[in-house]
Design a protein around this motif. Structure first.
Motif, mmCIF file in Angstrom:
data_model
loop_
_atom_site.group_PDB
_atom_site.id
_atom_site.type_symbol
_atom_site.label_atom_id
_atom_site.label_comp_id
_atom_site.label_asym_id
_atom_site.label_seq_id
_atom_site.Cartn_x
_atom_site.Cartn_y
_atom_site.Cartn_z
ATOM 1 N N ALA A 65 0.870 -1.182 0.000
ATOM 2 C CA ALA A 65 0.000 0.000 0.000
ATOM 3 C C ALA A 65 0.904 1.229 0.000
ATOM 4 C CB ALA A 65 -0.907 -0.012 1.217
ATOM 5 N N ASP A 66 1.132 1.788 -1.188
ATOM 6 C CA ASP A 66 2.124 2.856 -1.299
ATOM 7 C C ASP A 66 1.507 4.250 -1.462
ATOM 8 O OD1 ASP A 66 1.163 2.343 -3.781
ATOM 9 O OD2 ASP A 66 3.095 2.016 -4.749
ATOM 10 N N THR A 67 0.207 4.338 -1.312
ATOM 11 C CA THR A 67 -0.428 5.664 -1.346
ATOM 12 C C THR A 67 -1.369 5.785 -0.144
ATOM 13 O OG1 THR A 67 -2.351 4.923 -2.593
ATOM 14 C CG2 THR A 67 -0.465 5.710 -3.889
ATOM 15 N N LEU A 68 -1.721 7.020 0.157
ATOM 16 C CA LEU A 68 -2.642 7.271 1.270
ATOM 17 C C LEU A 68 -3.948 6.510 1.060
ATOM 18 C CD1 LEU A 68 -3.474 8.931 3.809
ATOM 19 C CD2 LEU A 68 -4.230 10.713 2.221
ATOM 20 N N GLU A 69 -4.467 6.558 -0.161
ATOM 21 C CA GLU A 69 -5.746 5.911 -0.454
ATOM 22 C C GLU A 69 -5.680 4.402 -0.216
ATOM 23 O OE1 GLU A 69 -4.216 8.134 -2.485
ATOM 24 O OE2 GLU A 69 -5.590 9.785 -2.047
ATOM 25 N N LYS A 70 -4.576 3.790 -0.637
ATOM 26 C CA LYS A 70 -4.448 2.330 -0.466
ATOM 27 C C LYS A 70 -4.361 1.962 1.013
ATOM 28 C CE LYS A 70 -2.074 1.456 -4.810
ATOM 29 N NZ LYS A 70 -0.800 1.040 -5.403
#
Ligand code: FES
Length: 70
Positions: free
Chosen positions: A34-39
């Protein structure tokens, strides 16, 4: 040894207070891809608590930066 201590501290450090998600769970999710805030939010439900992510969003962003540097 220091790494073990950090793990213990991370278990007791809440990133998302509303959803009671600790730093060690967050780090694991980021390491798992999970490499983004959303993920991260989708995987943990962080950000969907009563504060609407006001408290945890900056911390998640910091952690994402930290984990990128590792
Ligand atoms: S601290 Fe994460 S939603 Fe409130």
């Amino acid at each position: 040894m220091a790494e073990e201590n950090q793990e213990i501290i991370d278990k007791y450090t809440k990133v998302c207070i509303c959803k009671a998600i600790n730093k060690s769970t967050m780090k694991k999710i980021i390491k798992d891809g999970a490499d983004t805030l959303e993920k991260v939010q989708k995987a943990t439900s962080a950000g969907s608590g009563s504060c609407g992510g006001r408290r945890c969003t900056p911390r998640i962003l910091e952690l994402l930066e930290e984990c990128k540097q590792d």
